[in-house]
Motif scaffolding. Structure first.
Motif, PDB file in Angstrom:
ATOM      1  N   ARG A   1      -3.390  -9.940 -12.196  1.00 11.96           N
ATOM      2  CA  ARG A   1      -3.444  -8.638 -11.523  1.00 11.96           C
ATOM      3  C   ARG A   1      -4.826  -8.285 -10.978  1.00 11.96           C
ATOM      4  NH1 ARG A   1      -3.735  -7.944 -16.826  1.00 11.96           N
ATOM      5  NH2 ARG A   1      -5.247  -6.442 -17.687  1.00 11.96           N
ATOM      6  N   GLU A   2      -5.883  -8.675 -11.698  1.00 14.64           N
ATOM      7  CA  GLU A   2      -7.231  -8.301 -11.275  1.00 14.64           C
ATOM      8  C   GLU A   2      -7.615  -8.945  -9.945  1.00 14.64           C
ATOM      9  OE1 GLU A   2      -9.837  -9.212 -14.507  1.00 14.64           O
ATOM     10  OE2 GLU A   2      -8.969  -7.682 -15.816  1.00 14.64           O
TER      11      GLU A   2
ATOM     12  N   ARG B   1      -4.724  -9.251  -4.039  1.00 12.84           N
ATOM     13  CA  ARG B   1      -5.276  -8.716  -2.789  1.00 12.84           C
ATOM     14  C   ARG B   1      -4.407  -7.565  -2.276  1.00 12.84           C
ATOM     15  NH1 ARG B   1      -4.211 -13.856  -1.540  1.00 12.84           N
ATOM     16  NH2 ARG B   1      -2.924 -13.089   0.196  1.00 12.84           N
ATOM     17  N   ASP B   2      -5.002  -6.700  -1.500  1.00  8.48           N
ATOM     18  CA  ASP B   2      -4.262  -5.569  -0.933  1.00  8.48           C
ATOM     19  C   ASP B   2      -3.140  -6.030  -0.004  1.00  8.48           C
ATOM     20  OD1 ASP B   2      -5.800  -3.699  -2.248  1.00  8.48           O
ATOM     21  OD2 ASP B   2      -7.222  -3.466  -0.604  1.00  8.48           O
TER      22      ASP B   2
ATOM     23  N   ASP C   1       0.325   1.367  -5.812  1.00 11.48           N
ATOM     24  CA  ASP C   1      -1.131   1.510  -5.845  1.00 11.48           C
ATOM     25  C   ASP C   1      -1.711   0.203  -6.376  1.00 11.48           C
ATOM     26  OD1 ASP C   1      -3.775   2.083  -6.329  1.00 11.48           O
ATOM     27  OD2 ASP C   1      -3.373   4.087  -7.129  1.00 11.48           O
ATOM     28  N   ILE C   2      -2.093  -0.693  -5.451  1.00  8.38           N
ATOM     29  CA  ILE C   2      -2.568  -2.021  -5.841  1.00  8.38           C
ATOM     30  C   ILE C   2      -3.855  -1.940  -6.644  1.00  8.38           C
ATOM     31  CG2 ILE C   2      -3.333  -4.276  -4.986  1.00  8.38           C
ATOM     32  CD1 ILE C   2      -0.333  -3.720  -4.732  1.00  8.38           C
ATOM     33  N   GLU C   3      -4.701  -0.997  -6.285  1.00 14.28           N
ATOM     34  CA  GLU C   3      -5.945  -0.844  -7.050  1.00 14.28           C
ATOM     35  C   GLU C   3      -5.649  -0.461  -8.492  1.00 14.28           C
ATOM     36  OE1 GLU C   3      -9.693  -0.941  -8.335  1.00 14.28           O
ATOM     37  OE2 GLU C   3      -8.962  -1.686  -6.403  1.00 14.28           O
ATOM     38  N   ALA C   4      -4.660   0.417  -8.669  1.00 10.24           N
ATOM     39  CA  ALA C   4      -4.266   0.809 -10.028  1.00 10.24           C
ATOM     40  C   ALA C   4      -3.692  -0.390 -10.778  1.00 10.24           C
ATOM     41  CB  ALA C   4      -3.252   1.950  -9.974  1.00 10.24           C
TER      42      ALA C   4
ATOM     43  N   LYS D   1       0.828  -1.203   0.000  1.00 12.02           N
ATOM     44  CA  LYS D   1       0.000   0.000   0.000  1.00 12.02           C
ATOM     45  C   LYS D   1       0.861   1.251   0.000  1.00 12.02           C
ATOM     46  CE  LYS D   1      -3.995  -2.039   2.290  1.00 12.02           C
ATOM     47  NZ  LYS D   1      -4.842  -2.038   3.479  1.00 12.02           N
TER      48      LYS D   1
ATOM     49  N   ARG E   1      -4.555  -3.515 -10.293  1.00 10.22           N
ATOM     50  CA  ARG E   1      -5.710  -4.344 -10.657  1.00 10.22           C
ATOM     51  C   ARG E   1      -6.426  -3.798 -11.890  1.00 10.22           C
ATOM     52  NH1 ARG E   1      -6.502  -5.264  -4.750  1.00 10.22           N
ATOM     53  NH2 ARG E   1      -7.652  -3.306  -4.646  1.00 10.22           N
ATOM     54  N   GLN E   2      -6.406  -2.485 -12.054  1.00  4.86           N
ATOM     55  CA  GLN E   2      -7.063  -1.856 -13.198  1.00  4.86           C
ATOM     56  C   GLN E   2      -6.185  -1.853 -14.455  1.00  4.86           C
ATOM     57  OE1 GLN E   2     -10.258  -0.943 -13.076  1.00  4.86           O
ATOM     58  NE2 GLN E   2     -10.267  -1.670 -10.956  1.00  4.86           N
TER      59      GLN E   2
ATOM     60  N   ASP F   1      -2.918  -0.515 -14.704  1.00  2.00           N
ATOM     61  CA  ASP F   1      -2.066   0.666 -14.832  1.00  2.00           C
ATOM     62  C   ASP F   1      -0.633   0.221 -15.132  1.00  2.00           C
ATOM     63  OD1 ASP F   1      -0.237   2.830 -14.191  1.00  2.00           O
ATOM     64  OD2 ASP F   1      -1.935   3.840 -13.247  1.00  2.00           O
TER      65      ASP F   1
END
Length: 195
Positions: A59-60, A63-64, A7-10, A3, A12-13, A15
């Protein structure tokens, strides 16, 4: 840790900048891990690339709380193990001594935890054990394992027989195994020693 650094969310999207940052952070460490065991730059590069391709593919679902470092390390370690097994199969009938050394190498790597910190600590302990070898043994050992000279080349360079080189390598390995036998559960950890 992820974290803070990434940016783990990025990721997953999809990036690519985040993915590139992850690659830049861990690729050298993974490459050196491969080279310690395989001594082949081309194969090491392929294995590292494969680890990152697998990360991109999943990647999708990342987990965080996933340790990217340990995830990539585990993939790389497992691919190294498969490569060692493949090479053992190819050379088993040709060079029995080489096969035995590769078996120690395989057992050492397989016994390692999927935690890069253990690898770093063990590598440091092995460096100390090599440094403590008697001078003549250390000299031959370093020429073989670090300078990657063949036994015949070492014999010519040191003006000794090939048999003398073989004996010194064998004694070096015996001493190192004894020195490292009680260090964690990895009895046969020879890492980069066994080429």
């Amino acid at each position: 840790m992820n974290k803070v650094l990434f940016d783990i969310e990025a990721l997953r999207q999809g990036d690519r900048e985040v993915f590139e940052a992850i690659y830049n952070e861990f690729s050298d460490m993974l490459y050196h891990l491969c080279m310690e065991y395989l001594h082949d730059a081309t194969i090491a590069e392929e294995i590292v690339q494969d680890a990152f391709v697998k990360l991109w593919d999943v990647r999708e679902g990342v987990r965080d709380d996933l340790s990217l470092r340990n995830y990539l390390y585990t993939i790389t370690k497992n691919n190294c193990l498969m490569q060692i097994r493949k090479e053992q199969t190819l050379i088993k009938s040709k060079k029995e001594l080489k096969y035995i050394e590769m078996q120690f190498n395989y057992e050492a790597m397989a016994a390692m935890a999927d935690d890069v910190l253990q690898f770093d600590e063990l590598k440091s302990r092995i460096d100390e054990a090599i440094e403590a070898l008697p001078d003549k043994l250390k000299e031959v050992f370093i020429l073989s394992r670090f300078d990657e000279l063949k036994y015949k080349e070492i014999a010519e360079q040191l003006d000794v027989s090939v048999k003398t080189v073989e004996v010194r390598i064998s004694k070096s390995l015996s001493i190192l195994r004894n020195e490292l036998k009680d260090y964690l559960p990895v009895i046969y950890l020879m890492t980069f020693i066994l080429s």
